[in-house]
Design an enzyme around this catalytic site. Structure first.
Site, PDB file in Angstrom:
ATOM      1  N   ASP A  16       0.849  -1.190   0.000  1.00 34.56           N
ATOM      2  CA  ASP A  16       0.000   0.000   0.000  1.00 34.56           C
ATOM      3  C   ASP A  16       0.896   1.255   0.000  1.00 34.56           C
ATOM      4  O   ASP A  16       2.085   1.179   0.357  1.00 34.56           O
ATOM      5  CB  ASP A  16      -0.887  -0.027   1.248  1.00 34.56           C
ATOM      6  CG  ASP A  16      -1.638   1.265   1.471  1.00 34.56           C
ATOM      7  OD1 ASP A  16      -2.329   1.716   0.544  1.00 34.56           O
ATOM      8  OD2 ASP A  16      -1.509   1.844   2.577  1.00 34.56           O
ATOM      9  N   THR A  50      -2.737   0.802  -4.367  1.00 31.72           N
ATOM     10  CA  THR A  50      -3.140   2.062  -3.742  1.00 31.72           C
ATOM     11  C   THR A  50      -4.562   2.463  -4.105  1.00 31.72           C
ATOM     12  O   THR A  50      -5.107   2.031  -5.117  1.00 31.72           O
ATOM     13  CB  THR A  50      -2.164   3.190  -4.178  1.00 31.72           C
ATOM     14  OG1 THR A  50      -2.562   4.425  -3.588  1.00 31.72           O
ATOM     15  CG2 THR A  50      -2.133   3.348  -5.695  1.00 31.72           C
TER      16      THR A  50
END
Length: 301
Positions: A16, A50
């Site tokens: 992430d 993301t």
């Protein structure tokens, strides 16, 4: 071979960005960049996953010299290292109409993420969203720094002001990927979340305090990661995922080794096999060194 040993043989890492790979300044630290590149040099595939659009995700990665496949907008779009779109899962127009009606009834502000960019119909509310996101992901950031970040993203085209969203969605070739919903009214946000989740084609998650991320139900990090792993011939049991928030859960729950950041929500930590340092302590670098590059099983026993 035990399950633990299988899980330690890491061939792919999904990371992430905000609150994870990026520090409170929105940058990839030198330590994290080194660890990512070292993993790549050792033959491990690194993927960044993301909630950001491709335009928003690219600058900090380029600044750190990182090139890799990107799962963008929570899985609504996947880009190859070259930037080529290899997966796209937009929200159908009729489904958007249902979601828009709910958000209008709840009087909630939201932004549009499409294949061509991010759009707002209220500049000041857009600043409020950015401020909440930065203060959640990067605690301690002062107001002036947030104002400067807001000006930069408008000047660079990361987000564009529009009079109406209908004008954007009415353009030929425009595909809606995500609605980013914002409110400081927790009850209103929770009620909207329940109503949106009941819409057949939608998935609802969150990446920061006071927001909802609404995508197609097949546009989730975990689903996108599964498809990418299949394409690359890597088993999910041989994959490590690192994250800090609820929009990371779909990928954290399906990989062989799930790693929560030290700054992650408690629920995220409970869902993961191990916890690393926080995003200002180069937690990604630590995770890569301890559980991927060293293939160290001892802490998972």
């Amino acid at each position: 071979m035990t399950n633990t040993e299988k899980r330690c043989r890491v061939k792919m890492i999904a990371i992430d960005m905000d609150g994870t790979l990026l520090n409170r300044h929105g940058q990839v630290s030198a330590e994290n960049a080194w660890a990512v590149k070292e993993a790549q040099a050792s033959g491990i595939t690194v993927v960044v996953a993301t909630g950001r659009s491709y335009k928003e995700a690219l600058p900090p990665l380029m600044a750190a010299g990182i090139t890799c496949p990107l799962i963008c907008v929570n899985g609504a779009e996947v880009r190859a290292e070259t930037g080529e779109i290899v997966r796209s899962v937009p929200i159908p127009p009729q489904t958007y109409e249902e979601a828009e009606a709910i958000l209008r009834q709840e009087d909630l502000y939201y932004e549009l993420y499409t294949n061509r960019g991010t759009f707002t119909n209220d500049r000041e509310k857009a600043f409020g969203v950015l401020r909440d996101f930065i203060q959640s992901a990067f605690p301690g950031t002062d107001e002036q720094a947030i104002r400067e970040a807001d000006e930069r993203r408008f000047s660079t085209g990361e987000i564009s002001p529009v009079d109406t969203y209908a004008a954007v969605l009415g353009r030929s070739g425009e595909h809606l990927y995500k609605l980013l919903v914002f409110s400081r009214d927790g009850q209103k946000l929770a009620r909207a979340s329940r109503r949106l989740a009941a819409v057949n084609e939608l998935s609802v998650s969150s990446s920061a305090n006071h927001n909802l991320e609404v995508t197609h139900r097949h546009a989730q990090k975990g689903i996108a990661l599964q498809e990418l792993a299949d394409r690359l011939g890597v088993a999910l049991e041989e994959t490590m995922a690192i994250g800090d928030n609820f929009n990371d859960l779909s990928m954290l729950r399906m990989v062989g080794l799930s790693v929560a950041m030290g700054n992650a929500e408690d629920e995220i930590k409970r869902a993961c096999a191990v916890v690393t340092g926080n995003n200002d302590q180069h937690g990604v670098a630590r995770a890569i060194r301890e559980w991927a590059l060293s293939q160290n099983c001892s802490k998972l026993q």
